[in-house]
Write an enzyme that holds these catalytic residues in place. Sequence first.
Site, PDB file in Angstrom:
ATOM      1  N   PRO A 114       7.380  -0.563   5.034  1.00  0.00           N
ATOM      2  CA  PRO A 114       6.356  -0.853   4.150  1.00  0.00           C
ATOM      3  C   PRO A 114       4.909  -1.191   4.747  1.00  0.00           C
ATOM      4  O   PRO A 114       5.250  -2.023   5.832  1.00  0.00           O
ATOM      5  CB  PRO A 114       6.863  -1.884   3.399  1.00  0.00           C
ATOM      6  CG  PRO A 114       7.794  -2.640   4.205  1.00  0.00           C
ATOM      7  CD  PRO A 114       8.431  -1.552   5.023  1.00  0.00           C
ATOM      8  N   GLY A 136       6.306   4.240   4.798  1.00  0.00           N
ATOM      9  CA  GLY A 136       6.511   5.322   5.940  1.00  0.00           C
ATOM     10  C   GLY A 136       7.894   5.170   6.469  1.00  0.00           C
ATOM     11  O   GLY A 136       8.642   4.435   6.229  1.00  0.00           O
ATOM     12  N   LYS A 173       1.641  -3.111   8.932  1.00  0.00           N
ATOM     13  CA  LYS A 173       2.902  -2.444   9.015  1.00  0.00           C
ATOM     14  C   LYS A 173       4.188  -3.264   9.582  1.00  0.00           C
ATOM     15  O   LYS A 173       4.179  -3.884  10.561  1.00  0.00           O
ATOM     16  CB  LYS A 173       2.877  -1.207   9.838  1.00  0.00           C
ATOM     17  CG  LYS A 173       1.666  -0.092   9.633  1.00  0.00           C
ATOM     18  CD  LYS A 173       1.560   0.713  10.721  1.00  0.00           C
ATOM     19  CE  LYS A 173       2.985   1.751  11.099  1.00  0.00           C
ATOM     20  NZ  LYS A 173       2.444   2.666  11.834  1.00  0.00           N
ATOM     21  N   LEU A 192       0.953  -1.344   0.055  1.00  0.00           N
ATOM     22  CA  LEU A 192       0.132   0.081   0.091  1.00  0.00           C
ATOM     23  C   LEU A 192       0.847   1.297  -0.049  1.00  0.00           C
ATOM     24  O   LEU A 192       0.482   2.278  -0.403  1.00  0.00           O
ATOM     25  CB  LEU A 192      -0.774  -0.059   1.427  1.00  0.00           C
ATOM     26  CG  LEU A 192      -2.035  -1.227   1.530  1.00  0.00           C
ATOM     27  CD1 LEU A 192      -2.648  -1.182   2.650  1.00  0.00           C
ATOM     28  CD2 LEU A 192      -2.938  -0.933   0.145  1.00  0.00           C
ATOM     29  N   GLY A 193       2.104   1.041   0.450  1.00  0.00           N
ATOM     30  CA  GLY A 193       2.805   2.391   0.555  1.00  0.00           C
ATOM     31  C   GLY A 193       4.065   1.978   1.635  1.00  0.00           C
ATOM     32  O   GLY A 193       4.102   0.880   1.949  1.00  0.00           O
ATOM     33  N   ASP A 207       2.265  13.446  15.820  1.00  0.00           N
ATOM     34  CA  ASP A 207       2.730  13.318  14.626  1.00  0.00           C
ATOM     35  C   ASP A 207       1.343  13.312  13.521  1.00  0.00           C
ATOM     36  O   ASP A 207       1.557  12.545  12.773  1.00  0.00           O
ATOM     37  CB  ASP A 207       3.464  12.024  14.481  1.00  0.00           C
ATOM     38  CG  ASP A 207       4.285  11.852  13.098  1.00  0.00           C
ATOM     39  OD1 ASP A 207       4.432  12.965  12.478  1.00  0.00           O
ATOM     40  OD2 ASP A 207       4.472  10.778  12.585  1.00  0.00           O
ATOM     41  N   PHE A 232       8.201   4.009   9.425  1.00  0.00           N
ATOM     42  CA  PHE A 232       8.294   2.505  10.269  1.00  0.00           C
ATOM     43  C   PHE A 232       8.610   1.511   9.240  1.00  0.00           C
ATOM     44  O   PHE A 232       9.408   0.750   9.585  1.00  0.00           O
ATOM     45  CB  PHE A 232       6.780   2.333  10.585  1.00  0.00           C
ATOM     46  CG  PHE A 232       6.667   1.358  11.386  1.00  0.00           C
ATOM     47  CD1 PHE A 232       6.669   1.346  12.681  1.00  0.00           C
ATOM     48  CD2 PHE A 232       6.502  -0.241  10.944  1.00  0.00           C
ATOM     49  CE1 PHE A 232       6.539  -0.011  13.591  1.00  0.00           C
ATOM     50  CE2 PHE A 232       6.492  -1.173  11.722  1.00  0.00           C
ATOM     51  CZ  PHE A 232       6.512  -1.138  13.138  1.00  0.00           C
TER      52      PHE A 232
END
Length: 652
Positions: free
Chosen positions: A473, A469, A488, A466-467, A585, A471
Amino acid sequence: MALDTITPTLSIRDGESETIVSAGGSYELGFFSPGNSKSRYLGIWYKKISTTTRTIVWVANREVPLTDTSGVLTIAHPGILVLINGTNGIVWSSNTTRTTNSPVGQLLESGNLVVKDGNNENSDSFVWQSFDYPCDTLLPGMKFGRNLITGLDRFLSSWKNTDDPSPGQFTLRLSFHGFPQALVIKGQRVIYRLASWDGSGVVGIIPWALSISAKGNEFEMNGNDVYYYFSKPNSGAFARIVLNPSGILQAYLWNDPFDWRIYITVPVDQCDSCNLCGAYAICNMKIAPTCTCLEGFIPKFPKNWNVLDWTEGCIRSIPLACNNSDGFRKYTGLKLPDTFSCCGGGSGCLLWFGGLIDTRMIIDSLHDVFIRAAASELDQIKKKMHSSEKRKSVIIASSVIPVTGMVILGLIMRILKKKVRKQGSRKRGCRMNNINEDGEVDLELPVFDLTLIVNATHNFSNDNKLGEGSFGPVYRGTLMEGQEIALKRLSKNSGQGVVEFKNEIKLIAKLQHWNLVKLLGFCIQGEEKMLIYEFNPNKSLDFFIFDKTRSKLLTWHMRMNIVGGIARGLLYLHQDSRLRIIHRDIKASNILLDKDMNPKISDFGMARTFWGDQTEANTEKNCWDIVMVTYLLNMQLMGSSQSNLMSLALVS
């Protein structure tokens, strides 16, 4: 080797044709770039199978990639395959010691790339073959094992990752210390033990039990070779066994015309971890604690066992006399112990001269294990058995009605147990304490087994990504019961680490609010650290507000709903939860949107908590989140006038 000796028997350029050779419509040999990599490799893949990405089964230059499309594969006299780059430098070669005056390169229907004598079409004696040098995949007919004469060792090695086919951390090898057994190894450490040769057949955890063909699986052990192979399925379907970058071994069948179906996955659970319980102990996932000593043995270090450290194993409760008075005690339903210390036997009979390690319960085990025991211990067993038989006679004679009642009760309990097991089937395999808001141990948050996660995400397929960040993938997945999840996966290169990982679990495990993302569970197994959330199909807020086209899809009503939802979520965190939580955040990418475009605040790795009486600190820290929300609103979520108005309302 001089390049002017190259002959045109087989010669093709990467830039001219992507496919070099086709084998009867089943396999293709050509150049490819894996995943998101721009590097070029020479490999073999399935031709008939159409998926979003090629299913690669073999790579030639896996350690030395080409940097452009100038690669050329050809044959040099006297029968050596050579891969050359744009400057005529040799990138890879088969480097065989066998020779022939008429070398011919051919990709066989089996997927085997061979060099043979062109003057002897009927000969199966190849000058060189790719089947002798497997990568991460075992195909039907491919030997896995060692030639005892030449020393050729055929083993699997995982890819480094989905973008890099170079050898990774894990290998699958046949070990010849003691009796042969298949081991998955990370560096120098055995991770798990797949199967052992008992003198008459292969036993253990099995892709080796891959009963998909009439011939099934063969294990050959003679004076020249020791190897395993499996046959092509009777159905004609494609089959393969793969050691993936996470060290998990999976057997696949092509479920035409849909996708690959995972037939078997190893390890199955935590008990497959090699020597988890130490010597003379049994691993059993159906009981707690997972490890117990064999009957007649006690923990070597009881204090360690009290904190679930079983590595030192067990010792005899009664020492052996080491004379003719000693006897043997029979154990059934056990996985065959590690054959490292096995140095005798034959035709299904093995002898161990050392501690028995890596043993677990297996219901359908065909082997009995006899362990030497002291005479006094055997006498105690006989007395217990005699006493037990007498008690049984009394119970049978005088307790017919109570027994009937117990049977009925047992049936009821079994039904309830099945329901509980069905609901908690994913709560196995990972070892870590769950932490509630007060920092105390809490066993209500599910733990997910790594095998289930791998299956749910199709082995962390790029198609499910999905993307990514700070943290690591994020992947989309589907559990066996059909529930969709967002996973995550902590990256090794992540700026966040174990502290942030535990922090997120600690803070949101017990938080229940409509506008906070729901944590379903987590998994820590080996070096893998993952958080499992509910799946929100409309991605995150930044997907909409920072795109000119998609931002037009957000109506005024939607924007007001999103703003109100974020505010309600922050109010709960700052004021209504038992611990006052400052997110620290808040940004568009951390606001997820469900199927109805309702906002869900996510990513609590940077969050901090304060007790209810810390009002002054709370007031100062709350401003952190408020400022971030105000900035978000002023960006694009609201119009400028409405944004300022809403910002003032939030701050006040």
